[in-house]
Design an enzyme around this catalytic site. Structure first.
Site, short mmCIF file in Angstrom:
data_model
loop_
_atom_site.label_atom_id
_atom_site.label_comp_id
_atom_site.label_asym_id
_atom_site.label_seq_id
_atom_site.Cartn_x
_atom_site.Cartn_y
_atom_site.Cartn_z
N LYS A 97 -36.11 -51.36 4.58
CA LYS A 97 -36.74 -52.04 3.45
C LYS A 97 -38.26 -52.08 3.61
CE LYS A 97 -34.45 -55.34 1.75
NZ LYS A 97 -33.71 -56.62 1.60
N ARG A 141 -36.94 -61.70 3.64
CA ARG A 141 -35.79 -60.81 3.55
C ARG A 141 -35.61 -60.02 4.84
NH1 ARG A 141 -34.21 -59.49 -1.88
NH2 ARG A 141 -35.55 -60.42 -3.45
N GLY A 157 -26.08 -56.47 2.06
CA GLY A 157 -25.40 -57.74 1.96
C GLY A 157 -24.97 -58.36 3.28
N MET A 204 -26.96 -59.26 5.95
CA MET A 204 -27.87 -60.23 6.56
C MET A 204 -28.50 -61.10 5.47
SD MET A 204 -29.44 -57.88 9.58
CE MET A 204 -29.75 -56.54 8.43
N ARG A 219 -34.21 -47.55 -1.53
CA ARG A 219 -33.60 -46.91 -0.36
C ARG A 219 -32.73 -45.80 -0.87
NH1 ARG A 219 -30.02 -52.29 0.84
NH2 ARG A 219 -28.71 -52.18 -1.01
N HIS A 228 -21.38 -57.08 -4.77
CA HIS A 228 -21.05 -56.93 -3.35
C HIS A 228 -19.78 -56.13 -3.17
CE1 HIS A 228 -19.15 -58.30 0.45
NE2 HIS A 228 -20.39 -58.24 0.92
N ARG A 263 3.22 -25.62 21.59
CA ARG A 263 3.28 -26.29 22.89
C ARG A 263 4.75 -26.50 23.29
NH1 ARG A 263 0.67 -32.14 23.41
NH2 ARG A 263 2.56 -32.74 22.30
N SER A 282 -6.49 -25.22 25.81
CA SER A 282 -6.53 -26.18 24.71
C SER A 282 -6.65 -27.56 25.34
CB SER A 282 -5.26 -26.09 23.86
OG SER A 282 -5.32 -27.01 22.80
N CYS A 332 -7.32 -29.99 20.94
CA CYS A 332 -6.27 -30.33 19.99
C CYS A 332 -5.95 -31.82 19.98
CB CYS A 332 -5.00 -29.53 20.27
SG CYS A 332 -4.28 -29.85 21.90
N TYR A 339 -12.95 -23.52 18.94
CA TYR A 339 -12.43 -24.20 17.75
C TYR A 339 -12.07 -25.64 18.09
CZ TYR A 339 -7.80 -23.75 19.83
OH TYR A 339 -6.73 -23.86 20.68
#
Length: 912
Positions: A34, A104, A113, A115, A362, A478, A641, A795, A862, A882
Site C-alpha cells: 500500500k 492503515r 481484510g 489486518m 494494487r 470481504h 510399479r 523415479s 512421482c 519429468y
C-alpha cells in the site's frame, strides 16, 4: 538518519504543491504494498492525500522486542507528523480546524481484510467543534466522530463491535428510520455520548492505566495517545489469528511485517457530492475489459466492503449529479494505472465534494478464469510479452478452473439468486457459523458457509467450506474478495435470504421455504443461483484461455509432465489434460474389491495348486488392466510399479475378525465355522508387523514371493504384445520399488528380464521394456551411483523419501504433531505438501550420482510433490526429466514447469 536505518517515509505534496515523496513501487519490502503504491501514484501525478509510511522492518523490530518501540522511532514519527501538519496547514486534534488522519496497514504482499485500519483519528470533544465550524455540516462531523470511537474501540481496544452496532440499531428503531444515513446530527451526537460510555464500561482499567482519569477509564482525547495506540494496534494485527491463518494458507512468510500508513483523511460522507468506492480496471471474475466495482454516495470506505448498504455499479458514477467530473476523471485514472503497472489494478477512491482522491492501488486479486483472460488479452494489446503472460498466472489458481459446475442436464429449482462473486459450484450442508463449518468439515462432511456477511474472523470457516453464501455485500465485499483468492465458489448479496444466525436458519422472503442447519444446499458462483438440495456436479473441460496459456507454457518448459494413474479412465483423463505419459501406475490399487480375496488366498495358503490358481486369476485380470492402460496412453510411456504395500494390507482386519468371532459365538454359530475364523485370525496376527511401512513390502515382498512379480511382469508383457499385434505402440516401463541395495535390483531385474524374453518368444514380438527403480530410501539416494548401473530410470518416491528422511509417519503426523510444528514455526511448511530442502538435497545427490555412472538415465518424481508448484520449481533446478502428479494437477505442473524455465532467464515477472 541514514538510509540503512530509515524507518519513516513521506508521500504526497507539500503546501506549495511540490511532490516530496520518498518512496516508489519497487520498495514494497520496506513500505509494504500500500505504501509503495501510494508513493508511486504520487510520483506519477495522481491525486493522493499526503501522509507518511512507517516501515515493515519497524513492525518486526517492535514485535521482536516484546512490543517495545526501538530507540528514537517515536521521535521520528513525531517529526513526520509535524511535517504532515505543516504540509496540510492544520494540526491533528486542533480545536479550530483539525487535521484528521487514517492509520492503515500495508504488508509487502497483499492480505486483503486481514489486518486493521483506524479512520478519522484526531477527533475529540474539542476538535469536533472545529470540524463543525469548518464544514458547516454538524451531521457529517458527528457521524465521523461516532465512526472513530467505534473503530478505535474495536480495532485498538479489542471491544466487540456488536456493542456499538446494537446501539445504532436501537437508535434507528427508536427514531423509526431504516438506515444510518437517516439519523440526524442530534441523533449521532447522542450516539457519541453512548459510545464513550460503552468504552468506559468495557475497557479494563488495569490494562490501560494511561486512559484512567479520576478512577474512570475515558476515551482518549490526546491525539498523540490516539496515534500511538492506533499504530501499535496495526502493528499487532500482523500477528492476529486471521492474518496468521491467511499467511499460512497463502505461503506468506511470518517475518515480513506490515507497514503503517498515516494519511490525511478525505471524506466521502460530506453529502451527495461525496462518495467512496472500490473498483477494478477489469472484471476480476471474468477478465473482461470493463470498469468494475461498487460505490456509495455519502459514505466512508468501510461501508462499501462491509456490505451494510447496497452499492451501485461503478459505471454509473459519471452519470450521478454532482459526481460527473470526478467519475470521468476516475475512468482516466483507470487507464493511467493499468498502463503504468501493466496489469489489472484494484483501486480504492474517495470523492470529497466533487474532488477525486486516490487512496490505494494494487495489482488486483482475480479468479483463475480472469487471470488467464487478462494475461492473454494484455499480450494481444502489447502491454506484456507472452513470457510475462505465462508468469502472471498463479499455478495454484488453476484448481479453480477444474472445480465442478452444475450439470446442465440436472433438474433443480432456484430458490434464491445473488451476485456471482466467485465461480464454481458447491454442494454441502448449510452451516451458519465459521466454527460449525470447521467442525462439519473435520467430521468428514461437506458444507456451505451461510452468513449475513463474512468478516475476517470467519476465515477458518471460509477455508473449510466448499462454498460461501451471503445475503449482503457486493462483488468487492470481504466474502467475494477472499473467496476469489482461494478459488472457493461464492454467491453474495442474496437478499431474499433472511438469516437468523442464532436459530441457525435462513428464511427465503416471499416463500415458506426455510433453510436450516444441516440442510443440503447447492450454490453456483458462476450464475449466482442458490438451490435447496444437492445438484449433480460435473467437471469443466480444458479449453479456451486455459488451453492457450498451457500451450504457451509448454513452449518454454524443459521438464516433462506425466500423471499418476491406476486405471484406463484416469489415463485418458490425464492425456486430455496434457500428460506426456504415466509416471506411476500403482498396481496395488488393482487388487481391491473382489480381487482382494484372490490375493488373500495366495497369501494364506501353502498349497501350490491353490496358489497357482490365484496367480492364474490375477494374471488374467492384470493383463486386462494393463491392456487398457497402455491403449489409453498409446505411444506414451507408462511406468508400472510392481506391488509395493505391506502384505497384510490385503488381509482382513484383525479387529474386525475378532468382533466377528465374538458375534458368531454369541449367536451360537457352528463350532467348525468358529474354529475356521479363529485359524484365519491366527494367520493374520502372525503376519502383523510393528512398523509395516518399514517392513515386508516393495522389493522385499517380491524377493520373498517371486511368483507375484513374475505374474505382474508377464501381464505387462502380454498386454504390450497384444497391442503391438493390433498395430499400436505401447511403451510400458517396469519399476521395482523400495530398493535399498544394488543386489535387490540386480536380482529382481534379472528375474523380470527372463519373463520378458519368454513372453517375447511365445508371442513372436520384440519387447524392449525399460526397467528402473523407485528411489525412496536415503540409502538408495546416497548410493545411487551403484544402483544406476542396473537401472534404466529413477523415479523418486518423495512421499516415502520424506517419511524416511524425517523419521515421520505420513499417515500419523499430519493429524498429530505437524499442525503444532507449523503453528510454533518449528517447520515452515508441511513437508508432505511442499518438498523439504533436505529431501530435495537427497534427490539432487541421487541425480548427480546416477548420471555419473549412467549418463542416459531418465530421472523423474512421482510423489505428491510432483503436483505442487513450488516443488516443481525445485525439481526443475535439480534437473529432473519429468514430474508426475495426479490427473487434475497436470495443468498446474505444466504451468509451474514453464514458469520455472522462464524464471532462469527473466526472473519472476508476477507482481504480487
Amino acid at each position: 538518519m541514514t538510509e540503512e536505518v530509515k524507518r519513516v517515509y513521506a508521500f504526497g505534496k507539500d503546501a506549495q504543491g511540490n511532490n516530496v515523496t520518498e518512496g516508489n513501487t519497487s520498495m514494497k519490502a520496506v513500505l509494504g504494498g500500500k505504501g509503495a503504491n501510494l508513493a508511486e501514484m504520487a510520483n506519477i501525478g495522481l491525486p493522493v492525500p499526503p501522509g507518511f509510511t512507517i516501515s515493515c522492518q519497524t513492525c518486526m523490530e517492535y514485535a521482536n522486542a516484546g512490543n517495545v518501540w526501538p530507540e528514537g522511532v517515536l521521535d521520528t514519527i513525531q517529526e513526520y507528523r509535524e511535517d504532515l501538519e505543516a504540509r496540510m496547514g492544520k494540526k491533528i486534534g486542533e480545536a479550530s480546524d483539525p487535521l484528521l488522519v487514517s492509520v492503515r496497514s500495508g504488508a509487502p504482499l497483499s492480505m486483503p481484510g486481514m489486518m486493521d485500519t483506524v479512520l478519522n483519528l484526531g477527533l475529540n470533544d474539542e476538535s469536533i467543534k472545529g470540524l463543525i465550524a469548518q464544514t458547516e455540516n454538524p451531521r457529517f462531523a458527528w457521524d465521523s466522530y461516532r465512526r472513530f470511537i467505534q473503530m478505535f474501540s474495536s480495532v485498538v481496544m479489542g471491544l466487540d463491535s456488536d456493542l456499538f452496532e446494537n446501539a445504532i440499531t436501537a437508535m434507528k428503531n427508536a427514531r423509526g428510520v431504516a438506515t444510518d444515513t437517516d439519523l440526524t446530527a442530534e441523533d449521532l451526537q447522542e450516539l457519541v455520548v453512548e459510545f464513550k460510555q460503552i468504552f468506559t464500561e468495557n475497557v479494563p482499567a488495569s490494562d490501560y492505566a494511561s486512559l484512567v482519569s479520576d478512577g474512570t477509564v475515558r476515551f482518549p482525547q490526546d491525539p498523540s495517545v490516539q496515534l500511538q495506540l492506533a499504530i501499535e494496534a496495526v502493528f499487532g494485527s500482523w500477528n492476529n489469528p486471521r492474518a496468521t491463518l491467511y499467511r499460512k494458507q497463502n505461503k506468506i512468510a511470518d517475518d515480513l511485517g506490515t507497514a503503517v500508513n498515516v494519511q490525511s483523511m478525505v471524506f466521502g460522507n460530506k453529502g451527495n457530492t461525496s462518495a467512496t468506492g472500490v473498483a477494478f480496471t477489469r472484471n476480476p471474475a471474468t477478465g473482461e475489459k470493463e470498469f468494475y466495482g461498487d460505490y456509495l454516495v455519502n459514505a466512508q470506505g468501510e461501508d462499501v466492503v462491509a456490505g451494510i448498504r447496497n452499492t451501485s455499479p461503478i459505471a454509473d458514477l459519471k452519470h450521478v449529479e454532482g459526481l460527473e467530473e470526478a467519475g470521468t476523471e476516475l475512468e482516466e485514472v483507470f487507464v493511467t494505472l493499468e498502463n503504468h503497472f501493466r496489469d489489472m489494478c484494484d483501486i480504492e477512491f474517495t470523492i470529497e465534494q466533487g474532488k477525486l482522491w486516490m487512496l490505494q492501488t494494487r495489482v488486483g486479486k482475480r479468479t483463475a478464469a480472469s487471470a488467464l483472460h487478462i494475461a492473454i488479452e494484455m499480450e494481444k494489446e502489447g502491454l506484456i510479452t507472452k513470457k510475462e503472460a505465462v508468469m502472471r498466472v498463479d499455478p495454484e489458481q488453476l484448481d479453480q478452473l477444474l472445480h465442478p459446475q452444475f450439470d446442465k442436464h440436472a433438474n433443480y429449482d432456484v430458490v434464491a439468486k445473488g451476485l456471482n462473486a466467485s465461480p464454481g459450484a458447491a454442494v454441502g450442508e448449510a452451516m451458519f457459523s465459521a466454527a460449525d463449518a470447521v467442525a462439519t468439515t473435520e467430521a468428514g462432511r461437506k458444507c456451505v458457509l451461510v452468513r449475513w456477511e463474512t468478516n475476517p474472523d470467519d476465515l477458518a470457516g471460509m477455508i473449510a467450506a466448499e462454498g460461501i453464501l451471503t445475503s449482503h455485500g457486493g462483488k468487492t465485499s470481504h466474502a467475494a474478495v477472499i473467496a476469489r483468492g482461494m478459488g472457493t465458489p461464492c454467491v453474495c448479496g442474496a437478499e431474499m435470504l433472511k438469516i437468523d444466525a442464532e436459530k441457525k436458519e435462513a428464511a427465503i422472503a416471499g416463500t415458506d421455504i426455510v433453510i436450516r442447519e444441516g440442510d443440503m444446499i447447492s450454490i453456483d458462483g458462476t450464475s449466482g443461483c442458490v438451490v435447496l438440495g444437492a445438484v449433480e456436479l460435473v467437471l469443466p473441460e480444458l479449453t479456451g484461455d486455459l488451453d492457450t496459456i498451457l500451450e504457451w507454457a509448454d513452449e518454454f518448459r524443459t521438464m516433462g509432465v506425466r500423471a499418476n494413474a491406476d486405471n484406463p479412465e484416469d489415463a485418458e483423463l490425464s492425456r486430455g489434460f496434457g500428460a506426456e505419459g504415466i509416471g506411476l501406475c500403482r498396481t496395488e490399487h488393482m487388487f481391491l474389491g473382489d480381487r482382494k480375496q484372490i490375493i488373500q488366498s495366495f497369501i494364506l495358503n501353502e498349497e501350490p495348486s491353490i496358489r497357482q490358481k490365484a496367480l492364474d486369476e490375477l494374471l488374467e485380470a492384470q493383463t486386462g488392466d494393463f491392456y487398457g492402460m497402455f491403449k489409453a496412453m498409446d505411444g506414451l510411456p507408462v511406468i508400472v510399479r510392481l506391488l509395493d504395500p505391506p502384505l497384510h494390507e490385503f488381509l482382513d482386519s484383525p479387529r474386525e475378525l475378532d468382533v466377528e468371532i465374538t458375534r458368531m459365538v454369541c449367536e451360537g454359530a457352528p463350532a467348525a465355522d468358529i474354529a475356521e475364523k479363529r485359524a484365519l485370525l491366527s494367520q493374520v496376527d502372525a503376519m502383523a508387523e510393528v512398523n509395516p511401512m518399514l517392513g515386508l513390502r516393495g522389493c522385499r515382498l517380491a524377493i520373498l514371493y517371486p511368483e507375484l512379480p513374475a505374474m505382474q511382469v508377464r501381464a505387462i508383457a502380454m498386454a504390450a504384445a497384444r497391442l503391438q499385434k493390433e498395430g499400436l505402440h505401447p511403451e510400458p516401463e517396469i519399476m521395482i520399488p523400495l530398493v535399498s541395495v544394488l543386489p535387490e535390483l540386480e536380482t529382481l531385474r534379472g528375474e523380470a528380464e527372463e519373463v520378458l524374453v519368454q513372453v517375447a518368444s511365445e508371442e513372436g514380438v520384440e519387447l524392449n521394456i525399460p526397467i528402473g527403480t523407485m528411489i525412496e530410501l536415503p540409502r538408495a539416494a546416497v548410493t545411487a551411483d551403484e544402483i544406476a548401473t542396473k537401472a534404466d530410470f529413477f523415479s523418486f518416491g518423495t512421499n516415502d523419501l520424506t517419511q524416511t528422511a524425517f523419521g515421520f509417519s505420513r499417515d500419523d503426523v499430519e493429524s498429530k504433531f505437524v499442525p503444532r510444528y507449523l503453528e510454533r514455526r518449528i517447520l515452515p511448511f508441511n513437508p508432505f505438501e511442499t518438498v523439504d530442502p533436505g529431501v530435495a538435497m537427497l534427490v539432487d545427490i541421487a541425480c548427480q550420482k546416477g548420471r555419473a555412472t549412467n549418463p542416459d538415465i531418465t530421472l523423474g518424481v512421482c510423489g505428491e510433490h510432483g503436483g505442487d508448484p513450488d516443488s516443481v520449481k525445485t525439481f526443475h533446478k535439480i534437473g529432473l526429466t519429468y514430474v508426475s502428479c495426479s490427473p487434475y494437477r497436470v495443468p498446474l505442473a505444466r504451468l509451474a514447469a514453464g514458469q520455472a524455465a522462464l524464471a532462469e532467464t527473466m526472473g519472476d515477472a508476477r507482481d504480487k
